[in-house]
Design a protein around this motif. Sequence first.
Motif, PDB file in Angstrom:
ATOM      1  N   LEU A   1       0.817  -1.217   0.000  1.00 58.01           N
ATOM      2  CA  LEU A   1       0.000   0.000   0.000  1.00 58.01           C
ATOM      3  C   LEU A   1       0.852   1.268   0.000  1.00 58.01           C
ATOM      4  N   PHE A   2       2.093   1.185   0.469  1.00 58.37           N
ATOM      5  CA  PHE A   2       2.980   2.349   0.456  1.00 58.37           C
ATOM      6  C   PHE A   2       3.243   2.834  -0.969  1.00 58.37           C
ATOM      7  N   PHE A   3       3.025   1.971  -1.949  1.00 56.64           N
ATOM      8  CA  PHE A   3       3.308   2.325  -3.344  1.00 56.64           C
ATOM      9  C   PHE A   3       2.052   2.768  -4.094  1.00 56.64           C
ATOM     10  N   PHE A   4       0.899   2.765  -3.408  1.00 55.64           N
ATOM     11  CA  PHE A   4      -0.322   3.289  -4.008  1.00 55.64           C
ATOM     12  C   PHE A   4      -0.272   4.816  -4.008  1.00 55.64           C
ATOM     13  N   ASP A   5      -0.695   5.424  -5.104  1.00 57.02           N
ATOM     14  CA  ASP A   5      -0.726   6.887  -5.156  1.00 57.02           C
ATOM     15  C   ASP A   5      -1.649   7.476  -4.102  1.00 57.02           C
ATOM     16  N   SER A   6      -2.744   6.774  -3.791  1.00 57.38           N
ATOM     17  CA  SER A   6      -3.715   7.289  -2.821  1.00 57.38           C
ATOM     18  C   SER A   6      -3.167   7.307  -1.398  1.00 57.38           C
ATOM     19  N   PHE A   7      -2.052   6.600  -1.160  1.00 59.18           N
ATOM     20  CA  PHE A   7      -1.453   6.581   0.170  1.00 59.18           C
ATOM     21  C   PHE A   7      -0.180   7.418   0.256  1.00 59.18           C
ATOM     22  N   LYS A   8       0.077   8.225  -0.751  1.00 56.37           N
ATOM     23  CA  LYS A   8       1.278   9.048  -0.736  1.00 56.37           C
ATOM     24  C   LYS A   8       1.182  10.273   0.170  1.00 56.37           C
ATOM     25  N   PRO A   9      -0.026  10.861   0.383  1.00 54.83           N
ATOM     26  CA  PRO A   9      -0.120  11.980   1.335  1.00 54.83           C
ATOM     27  C   PRO A   9       0.408  11.582   2.703  1.00 54.83           C
TER      28      PRO A   9
ATOM     29  N   MET B   1      -1.919   9.695   5.247  1.00 57.08           N
ATOM     30  CA  MET B   1      -2.184   8.306   4.885  1.00 57.08           C
ATOM     31  C   MET B   1      -0.947   7.443   5.135  1.00 57.08           C
ATOM     32  N   LYS B   2       0.223   7.987   4.780  1.00 55.23           N
ATOM     33  CA  LYS B   2       1.452   7.221   4.981  1.00 55.23           C
ATOM     34  C   LYS B   2       1.733   7.030   6.470  1.00 55.23           C
ATOM     35  N   ALA B   3       1.389   8.028   7.286  1.00 60.72           N
ATOM     36  CA  ALA B   3       1.584   7.911   8.736  1.00 60.72           C
ATOM     37  C   ALA B   3       0.718   6.788   9.309  1.00 60.72           C
ATOM     38  N   LEU B   4      -0.523   6.679   8.810  1.00 59.11           N
ATOM     39  CA  LEU B   4      -1.407   5.602   9.263  1.00 59.11           C
ATOM     40  C   LEU B   4      -0.835   4.241   8.896  1.00 59.11           C
ATOM     41  N   LEU B   5      -0.286   4.145   7.683  1.00 66.27           N
ATOM     42  CA  LEU B   5       0.329   2.886   7.263  1.00 66.27           C
ATOM     43  C   LEU B   5       1.511   2.524   8.156  1.00 66.27           C
TER      44      LEU B   5
ATOM     45  N   LEU C   1      11.588 -11.842   3.439  1.00 68.34           N
ATOM     46  CA  LEU C   1      11.792 -12.135   2.019  1.00 68.34           C
ATOM     47  C   LEU C   1      10.670 -11.548   1.165  1.00 68.34           C
ATOM     48  N   SER C   2       9.445 -11.567   1.677  1.00 70.70           N
ATOM     49  CA  SER C   2       8.327 -10.961   0.950  1.00 70.70           C
ATOM     50  C   SER C   2       8.548  -9.465   0.779  1.00 70.70           C
ATOM     51  N   GLY C   3       8.951  -8.808   1.868  1.00 69.86           N
ATOM     52  CA  GLY C   3       9.211  -7.367   1.802  1.00 69.86           C
ATOM     53  C   GLY C   3      10.328  -7.037   0.833  1.00 69.86           C
ATOM     54  N   ILE C   4      11.387  -7.844   0.842  1.00 70.89           N
ATOM     55  CA  ILE C   4      12.503  -7.633  -0.089  1.00 70.89           C
ATOM     56  C   ILE C   4      12.019  -7.725  -1.527  1.00 70.89           C
ATOM     57  N   PHE C   5      11.192  -8.740  -1.816  1.00 73.22           N
ATOM     58  CA  PHE C   5      10.697  -8.906  -3.180  1.00 73.22           C
ATOM     59  C   PHE C   5       9.836  -7.719  -3.607  1.00 73.22           C
ATOM     60  N   ILE C   6       8.953  -7.253  -2.735  1.00 74.51           N
ATOM     61  CA  ILE C   6       8.064  -6.148  -3.081  1.00 74.51           C
ATOM     62  C   ILE C   6       8.849  -4.878  -3.372  1.00 74.51           C
ATOM     63  N   ILE C   7       9.722  -4.515  -2.447  1.00 76.65           N
ATOM     64  CA  ILE C   7      10.459  -3.260  -2.601  1.00 76.65           C
ATOM     65  C   ILE C   7      11.427  -3.337  -3.777  1.00 76.65           C
ATOM     66  N   PHE C   8      12.093  -4.481  -3.941  1.00 75.21           N
ATOM     67  CA  PHE C   8      13.024  -4.639  -5.058  1.00 75.21           C
ATOM     68  C   PHE C   8      12.301  -4.537  -6.397  1.00 75.21           C
ATOM     69  N   THR C   9      11.104  -5.099  -6.473  1.00 76.94           N
ATOM     70  CA  THR C   9      10.337  -5.090  -7.722  1.00 76.94           C
ATOM     71  C   THR C   9       9.770  -3.718  -8.034  1.00 76.94           C
ATOM     72  N   LEU C  10       9.296  -3.006  -7.024  1.00 79.56           N
ATOM     73  CA  LEU C  10       8.577  -1.755  -7.242  1.00 79.56           C
ATOM     74  C   LEU C  10       9.446  -0.506  -7.161  1.00 79.56           C
TER      75      LEU C  10
ATOM     76  N   LYS D   1      -1.747   0.307 -12.413  1.00 80.32           N
ATOM     77  CA  LYS D   1      -0.646   0.347 -11.454  1.00 80.32           C
ATOM     78  C   LYS D   1      -1.030  -0.377 -10.171  1.00 80.32           C
ATOM     79  N   ASN D   2      -2.220  -0.098  -9.646  1.00 82.77           N
ATOM     80  CA  ASN D   2      -2.642  -0.707  -8.381  1.00 82.77           C
ATOM     81  C   ASN D   2      -2.817  -2.215  -8.503  1.00 82.77           C
ATOM     82  N   VAL D   3      -3.375  -2.663  -9.621  1.00 85.80           N
ATOM     83  CA  VAL D   3      -3.550  -4.104  -9.819  1.00 85.80           C
ATOM     84  C   VAL D   3      -2.191  -4.790  -9.926  1.00 85.80           C
ATOM     85  N   PHE D   4      -1.251  -4.147 -10.584  1.00 85.24           N
ATOM     86  CA  PHE D   4       0.104  -4.695 -10.670  1.00 85.24           C
ATOM     87  C   PHE D   4       0.735  -4.783  -9.280  1.00 85.24           C
TER      88      PHE D   4
END
Length: 463
Positions: free
Chosen positions: A217-225, A228-232, A257-266, A401-404
């Motif tokens: 969710l940190f990579f969703f545009d709607s959570f960039k404010p 929203m990011k503080a709540l996350l 390992l899941s976190g590494i994959f997400i951040i590395f990919t995105l 983007k969100n579905v990806f």
Amino acid sequence: MESGFLNNRTALLSALALVSFIVLILPYSWIAVAALILVFLLYRYKRYFILISIILAYLVVTGDEAEKIRSVINIIALGALIVLFLQNYGFITKDYPKVPAEIIRFLAFLFFTLFISSVFSIDNLSGAVSILRMAVFFGICYIFYSFIENKKTIYIYIAALFISVAVLGGSILVSLAGSGFSFLMLQGNLARFAGFYENPNYAGLLLVVSVPFLISLFFFDSFKPFKMKALLIIFLLINLIILLLADSRASMLSITLSGIFIIFTLNRPLFFKIFFSALAVFLILLFIPPVQDFISLFLRLNRISNRDYFWSTGIDIIKAYPIFGVGPDMFQKYFFTYMPSAVTRYYSSGAWIVGKPHPHNFFIFFTAENGILGFISAVYFWILFFYLAVRTLKLSRPVSKNVFIISVAVTSIGIGVLIRSFFEITGYLTYGFITRDLPFWLAYIILIFIYSRLSTGSTKGLA
């Protein structure tokens, strides 16, 4: 003026009646308040609220306190799902949502495997019950799958997982407070908390699914404010605190390992910044003796070698029953016959009596119970999962983007659960035990829906 007086008198009488009602039910006022909230949510969100409630019932209503009503809750939840499904689709089977042929073929092979293993088991009834329970479980998964119409439904399922984690966190904190904060040491080890779950590893399993979604969710545009990011960030910290209190090592590794994959990919630049910063901090802390002691205590390094005994027990059972296995849900009945004598001291001390004994490795477990076909089924499952995951990643990138991002999150969950399955047996094919397997399958059916929709050339509800 008279009309105004009458209106005021009516309002006054209504207010007095409401106050009187509240006074009368004051000892049960929390029930009334809860009922009003439920009625409002049901009116406001209708089917989505019911689906979330059913998921919560499956994932949250568990533990010793709920054992007496668990079966009733399961039946009511299943009945509600069937009613919702029939309201939506009726009895016209041609209108039912189609499942990809790849999934159908795997399920056919899986149930054939379980049937053959059950036939050659010394307890055919246990095998039949396991098959029936798994069939009901996949029926439940199909109904959840059938209700996915668009991204909103996907977000509803993810939100249900987050709510489950929040409730779990509350129960763990209650357990922590009830212990008088004497959790620092327990028989030479850190105490582990599971809340309403019977096993801390089950709590970790729920986090293996929820945390990757949260990170994504940190990579969703709607959570960039910032708000929203503080709540996350706050919710992520809560998840990590729960993980630390549960002290599930396999889940920690999986989430990492899941976190590494997400951040590395995105976001690869961000990945390298986080990686080198974390590595530097870790190396600095590692040279501080008290930190070394705490890490050793926290990771229970003195007990890592114990798993060798359980693995060897599973392997010995496989050697004795290599073709058909001992039968579904039968491992615990053979465990004490084949376990090394060194394991006896753990059971005599009570340290390992949490649930049924198992080999702490899903592949060994499924092969021991279902023979060579069980091993093929276990490998087949993951080959299929990653085939669908890779295909979905390629198909979803140009669409949304969100579905990806969600597809990346589910893929990372698969990576985490796969790694975890080398140390634990629960999480995805535990013969239909809903609380243990449903979190992963909610993520998997999201992936299956996206793949099914995009592989046919349709972007309806996803673009």
